[in-house]
Scaffold this motif. Structure first.
Motif, PDB file in Angstrom:
ATOM      1  N   HIS A 180     -22.267  18.850 -36.237  1.00 58.70           N
ATOM      2  CA  HIS A 180     -23.246  19.620 -36.996  1.00 58.70           C
ATOM      3  C   HIS A 180     -24.509  19.729 -36.153  1.00 58.70           C
ATOM      4  CE1 HIS A 180     -21.405  18.581 -41.198  1.00 58.70           C
ATOM      5  NE2 HIS A 180     -20.544  19.140 -40.370  1.00 58.70           N
ATOM      6  N   VAL A 181     -24.979  20.947 -35.942  1.00 58.57           N
ATOM      7  CA  VAL A 181     -26.113  21.152 -35.035  1.00 58.57           C
ATOM      8  C   VAL A 181     -27.070  22.213 -35.574  1.00 58.57           C
ATOM      9  CG1 VAL A 181     -24.858  20.453 -32.953  1.00 58.57           C
ATOM     10  CG2 VAL A 181     -24.825  22.852 -33.682  1.00 58.57           C
ATOM     11  N   GLY A 182     -28.244  22.255 -34.971  1.00 63.49           N
ATOM     12  CA  GLY A 182     -29.234  23.266 -35.290  1.00 63.49           C
ATOM     13  C   GLY A 182     -29.756  23.931 -34.039  1.00 63.49           C
ATOM     14  N   VAL A 183     -30.238  25.153 -34.189  1.00 60.67           N
ATOM     15  CA  VAL A 183     -30.917  25.897 -33.124  1.00 60.67           C
ATOM     16  C   VAL A 183     -32.203  26.432 -33.725  1.00 60.67           C
ATOM     17  CG1 VAL A 183     -30.799  27.849 -31.514  1.00 60.67           C
ATOM     18  CG2 VAL A 183     -28.717  26.534 -32.041  1.00 60.67           C
ATOM     19  N   GLY A 184     -33.301  26.267 -33.000  1.00 61.25           N
ATOM     20  CA  GLY A 184     -34.596  26.635 -33.541  1.00 61.25           C
ATOM     21  C   GLY A 184     -35.169  27.918 -32.980  1.00 61.25           C
ATOM     22  N   THR A 185     -36.461  27.932 -32.729  1.00 62.71           N
ATOM     23  CA  THR A 185     -37.182  29.166 -32.449  1.00 62.71           C
ATOM     24  C   THR A 185     -37.076  29.641 -31.001  1.00 62.71           C
ATOM     25  OG1 THR A 185     -39.249  28.034 -31.913  1.00 62.71           O
ATOM     26  CG2 THR A 185     -38.858  28.566 -34.234  1.00 62.71           C
ATOM     27  N   TYR A 186     -36.534  28.796 -30.126  1.00 62.67           N
ATOM     28  CA  TYR A 186     -36.375  29.225 -28.730  1.00 62.67           C
ATOM     29  C   TYR A 186     -35.044  28.712 -28.199  1.00 62.67           C
ATOM     30  CZ  TYR A 186     -38.221  24.503 -27.958  1.00 62.67           C
ATOM     31  OH  TYR A 186     -38.431  23.143 -28.002  1.00 62.67           O
ATOM     32  N   VAL A 187     -34.467  29.462 -27.254  1.00 61.83           N
ATOM     33  CA  VAL A 187     -33.119  29.166 -26.776  1.00 61.83           C
ATOM     34  C   VAL A 187     -33.041  28.966 -25.269  1.00 61.83           C
ATOM     35  CG1 VAL A 187     -31.884  30.269 -28.682  1.00 61.83           C
ATOM     36  CG2 VAL A 187     -32.648  31.652 -26.735  1.00 61.83           C
ATOM     37  N   ASP A 188     -34.184  29.049 -24.591  1.00 58.73           N
ATOM     38  CA  ASP A 188     -34.179  28.831 -23.146  1.00 58.73           C
ATOM     39  C   ASP A 188     -35.606  28.656 -22.662  1.00 58.73           C
ATOM     40  OD1 ASP A 188     -33.019  28.419 -20.692  1.00 58.73           O
ATOM     41  OD2 ASP A 188     -32.136  30.422 -20.513  1.00 58.73           O
ATOM     42  N   TYR A 231     -26.709  14.676 -43.535  1.00 60.06           N
ATOM     43  CA  TYR A 231     -27.769  15.596 -43.958  1.00 60.06           C
ATOM     44  C   TYR A 231     -27.156  16.958 -44.305  1.00 60.06           C
ATOM     45  CZ  TYR A 231     -32.559  17.200 -44.394  1.00 60.06           C
ATOM     46  OH  TYR A 231     -33.748  17.672 -44.900  1.00 60.06           O
ATOM     47  N   PRO A 232     -27.442  17.506 -45.506  1.00 58.67           N
ATOM     48  CA  PRO A 232     -26.851  18.793 -45.910  1.00 58.67           C
ATOM     49  C   PRO A 232     -27.281  19.934 -44.983  1.00 58.67           C
ATOM     50  CG  PRO A 232     -27.856  17.658 -47.790  1.00 58.67           C
ATOM     51  CD  PRO A 232     -28.298  16.929 -46.569  1.00 58.67           C
ATOM     52  N   LEU A 233     -26.326  20.708 -44.517  1.00 60.61           N
ATOM     53  CA  LEU A 233     -26.625  21.770 -43.556  1.00 60.61           C
ATOM     54  C   LEU A 233     -27.608  22.797 -44.118  1.00 60.61           C
ATOM     55  CD1 LEU A 233     -23.172  22.384 -41.832  1.00 60.61           C
ATOM     56  CD2 LEU A 233     -25.227  21.393 -40.818  1.00 60.61           C
ATOM     57  N   ALA A 234     -27.427  23.209 -45.372  1.00 63.15           N
ATOM     58  CA  ALA A 234     -28.320  24.227 -45.939  1.00 63.15           C
ATOM     59  C   ALA A 234     -29.767  23.763 -45.919  1.00 63.15           C
ATOM     60  CB  ALA A 234     -27.893  24.564 -47.369  1.00 63.15           C
ATOM     61  N   GLN A 235     -29.994  22.489 -46.224  1.00 62.82           N
ATOM     62  CA  GLN A 235     -31.362  21.984 -46.260  1.00 62.82           C
ATOM     63  C   GLN A 235     -31.904  21.688 -44.870  1.00 62.82           C
ATOM     64  OE1 GLN A 235     -30.630  18.867 -49.267  1.00 62.82           O
ATOM     65  NE2 GLN A 235     -32.138  19.896 -50.545  1.00 62.82           N
ATOM     66  N   ALA A 236     -31.031  21.557 -43.897  1.00 64.63           N
ATOM     67  CA  ALA A 236     -31.487  21.331 -42.530  1.00 64.63           C
ATOM     68  C   ALA A 236     -32.120  22.584 -41.931  1.00 64.63           C
ATOM     69  CB  ALA A 236     -30.325  20.871 -41.651  1.00 64.63           C
ATOM     70  N   ALA A 237     -31.680  23.761 -42.376  1.00 64.91           N
ATOM     71  CA  ALA A 237     -32.133  25.002 -41.743  1.00 64.91           C
ATOM     72  C   ALA A 237     -33.653  25.128 -41.670  1.00 64.91           C
ATOM     73  CB  ALA A 237     -31.506  26.205 -42.459  1.00 64.91           C
ATOM     74  N   PRO A 238     -34.406  24.971 -42.773  1.00 62.78           N
ATOM     75  CA  PRO A 238     -35.861  25.156 -42.689  1.00 62.78           C
ATOM     76  C   PRO A 238     -36.574  24.153 -41.783  1.00 62.78           C
ATOM     77  CG  PRO A 238     -35.113  25.281 -44.973  1.00 62.78           C
ATOM     78  CD  PRO A 238     -33.970  24.763 -44.174  1.00 62.78           C
ATOM     79  N   LEU A 239     -35.920  23.054 -41.467  1.00 58.73           N
ATOM     80  CA  LEU A 239     -36.549  22.071 -40.590  1.00 58.73           C
ATOM     81  C   LEU A 239     -36.717  22.602 -39.171  1.00 58.73           C
ATOM     82  CD1 LEU A 239     -34.639  18.840 -41.720  1.00 58.73           C
ATOM     83  CD2 LEU A 239     -36.863  19.674 -42.515  1.00 58.73           C
ATOM     84  N   LEU A 240     -35.857  23.577 -38.771  1.00 57.04           N
ATOM     85  CA  LEU A 240     -35.858  24.060 -37.393  1.00 57.04           C
ATOM     86  C   LEU A 240     -37.075  24.899 -37.040  1.00 57.04           C
ATOM     87  CD1 LEU A 240     -33.579  23.134 -35.537  1.00 57.04           C
ATOM     88  CD2 LEU A 240     -32.768  23.212 -37.870  1.00 57.04           C
ATOM     89  N   CYS A 241     -37.808  25.376 -38.053  1.00 57.24           N
ATOM     90  CA  CYS A 241     -39.090  26.038 -37.790  1.00 57.24           C
ATOM     91  C   CYS A 241     -40.168  25.442 -38.684  1.00 57.24           C
ATOM     92  CB  CYS A 241     -39.024  27.545 -37.970  1.00 57.24           C
ATOM     93  SG  CYS A 241     -40.631  28.354 -37.697  1.00 57.24           S
ATOM     94  N   ALA A 242     -40.035  25.602 -39.990  1.00 59.66           N
ATOM     95  CA  ALA A 242     -41.067  25.112 -40.907  1.00 59.66           C
ATOM     96  C   ALA A 242     -41.294  23.616 -40.735  1.00 59.66           C
ATOM     97  CB  ALA A 242     -40.682  25.432 -42.353  1.00 59.66           C
ATOM     98  N   GLY A 243     -40.220  22.849 -40.658  1.00 57.86           N
ATOM     99  CA  GLY A 243     -40.335  21.404 -40.549  1.00 57.86           C
ATOM    100  C   GLY A 243     -41.031  20.958 -39.285  1.00 57.86           C
ATOM    101  N   ILE A 244     -40.550  21.425 -38.139  1.00 57.57           N
ATOM    102  CA  ILE A 244     -41.127  20.992 -36.861  1.00 57.57           C
ATOM    103  C   ILE A 244     -42.540  21.540 -36.678  1.00 57.57           C
ATOM    104  CG2 ILE A 244     -40.096  22.898 -35.542  1.00 57.57           C
ATOM    105  CD1 ILE A 244     -40.652  19.210 -34.389  1.00 57.57           C
ATOM    106  N   THR A 245     -42.848  22.663 -37.317  1.00 61.19           N
ATOM    107  CA  THR A 245     -44.191  23.246 -37.202  1.00 61.19           C
ATOM    108  C   THR A 245     -45.256  22.336 -37.799  1.00 61.19           C
ATOM    109  OG1 THR A 245     -43.402  25.527 -37.160  1.00 61.19           O
ATOM    110  CG2 THR A 245     -45.637  25.191 -37.944  1.00 61.19           C
ATOM    111  N   VAL A 246     -44.947  21.665 -38.893  1.00 59.85           N
ATOM    112  CA  VAL A 246     -45.942  20.765 -39.493  1.00 59.85           C
ATOM    113  C   VAL A 246     -45.805  19.336 -38.970  1.00 59.85           C
ATOM    114  CG1 VAL A 246     -46.295  22.174 -41.538  1.00 59.85           C
ATOM    115  CG2 VAL A 246     -44.527  20.410 -41.579  1.00 59.85           C
ATOM    116  N   TYR A 247     -44.603  18.935 -38.579  1.00 55.26           N
ATOM    117  CA  TYR A 247     -44.392  17.574 -38.076  1.00 55.26           C
ATOM    118  C   TYR A 247     -45.112  17.354 -36.746  1.00 55.26           C
ATOM    119  CZ  TYR A 247     -41.673  13.442 -36.529  1.00 55.26           C
ATOM    120  OH  TYR A 247     -41.276  12.203 -36.084  1.00 55.26           O
ATOM    121  N   THR A 248     -45.032  18.326 -35.847  1.00 53.03           N
ATOM    122  CA  THR A 248     -45.589  18.166 -34.499  1.00 53.03           C
ATOM    123  C   THR A 248     -47.086  17.851 -34.498  1.00 53.03           C
ATOM    124  OG1 THR A 248     -43.883  19.510 -33.442  1.00 53.03           O
ATOM    125  CG2 THR A 248     -45.976  19.351 -32.289  1.00 53.03           C
TER     126      THR A 248
END
Length: 357
Positions: free
Chosen positions: A91-99, A155-172
């Motif tokens: 199970h994996v995620g991809v966020g706002t940039y790919v390279d 961790y549920p995949l559907a709930q993981a999705a918003p972490l890849l932008c919204a989550g990391i944006t506030v966590y950082t």
């Protein structure tokens, strides 16, 4: 940097054809899996305000057809021959940039999003070979393993999705400014996709969290659903005056013009306001808001690969789950309209696996 050349498999998705932003079915090619690539079958994709900005050419550099989506989660179906950290079925995620260039000071320091040669955006970014990246409103994506994140199995995949932008944006910015120390005081401006996660992280870090909102309609959710310690209506001068010089840190997630001086006055001496929303083209601020009490404004945009992986593991360990509304891809146009009206609690997530044919 990777090649994005489309010599692999055909992929179905939804794309905008022009700056109306209207999405409809679209077929395109994904590149073949390279030796350091993984192919990810997309199960879910979060709906971010960036999807509005890109599909409607709000940033004036969109290229059409445009496939949006940069909160991508799914399951690995193919790995390149030199892959070590991933396997088929992960199970994996991809966020706002790919390279990124993988060779500059920022890439070496784990700040790939700030690559000195420019990170390649998941939505409409340009690969080294000139081809265009297509986002997550699609069946699958091929990406270099460095820009792919392991999602803990529990961790549920559907709930993981918003972490890849919204989550990391506030966590950082919270980590960067040492706002993971219990007892500190956090203010959160705006209670949407980003703001509600800022509250959840704040509570997990042991902070005293105050939600600052222009709408009383958010009060019940702020206090009872998200467990904030305090809710203040920013238009109420008396409530705001009580908060004067009381907050260590403020995360500003609001979009549209809003008066920064009002919020800067809530910060303690040396306090910081971190800007993570998109409040129009200009900020309006009196120099005295910075000079007096040595306050600062800090910008922040998502995070590097190591920080993103750390955030995902933190969410799994502390059971931090975004509040989501799951939708089929056929509802994506309506979802983008509702998103612009703040009519979502608190993040749309597209069920790609069960609705994209």
């Amino acid at each position: 940097m990777s090649s994005g050349v489309a010599t692999g498999k055909n992929c179905h998705g939804w794309a905008a054809r022009d700056d109306s932003g209207f999405l409809s079915p679209y077929e395109f090619g994904r590149r073949a899996v390279g030796k350091e690539d993984v192919s990810v079958k997309i199960t879910h994709c979060g709906v971010c305000y960036a999807d509005v900005l890109y599909t409607r050419n709000k940033l004036k550099h969109s290229k059409y057809p445009m496939v949006p989506g940069h909160e991508i989660v799914g399951i690995i179906t193919e790995v390149g021959r030199d892959i070590g950290k991933f396997k088929i079925g992960d199970h994996v995620g991809v966020g706002t940039y790919v390279d990124s260039c993988r060779d500059c000071e920022n890439c070496d320091g784990g700040l790939e999003i700030h690559c000195l040669k420019g990170a390649v955006s998941t939505i409409g970014g340009t690969y080294a070979d000139g081809s265009t990246c297509k986002g997550g409103y699609s069946q699958f994506i091929v990406v270099h393993e460095r820009y792919c994140y392991k999602i803990p199995d529990n961790y549920p995949l559907a709930q993981a999705a918003p972490l890849l932008c919204a989550g990391i944006t506030v966590y950082t910015p919270m980590i960067r400014h040492n706002m993971n120390q219990p007892g500190k005081s956090l203010g959160v401006i705006g209670l949407g996709g980003l703001g509600h996660l800022a509250v959840k992280f704040g509570k997990a870090f042991g902070l005293n969290v105050t939600v600052l909102s222009t709408s009383t309609s958010k009060k019940d959710d702020a206090l009872n659903l998200l467990k904030a310690d305090n809710f203040v209506l920013s238009s109420d001068k008396e409530q705001m005056s009580v908060l004067s010089k009381s907050l260590d840190f403020i995360i500003d997630t609001a979009s549209g013009d809003h008066p920064l001086d009002l919020y800067m006055s809530l910060l303690k001496t040396g306090g910081v306001l971190a800007l993570v929303g998109f409040p129009g083209e200009e900020l309006k601020l009196s120099p005295l808001s910075l000079l007096m009490d040595t306050r600062s404004i800090s910008g922040s945009a998502v995070g590097g690969t190591k920080r993103t992986q750390e955030m995902l593991e933190f969410c799994a360990e502390h059971e931090i789950h975004p509040e989501i509304e799951v939708i089929p891809i056929q509802y994506s146009n309506e979802a983008l309209e509702r998103l612009q009206k703040n009519d979502v609690k608190y993040r749309f997530v597209i069920d790609i696996e069960n609705s994209l044919e």
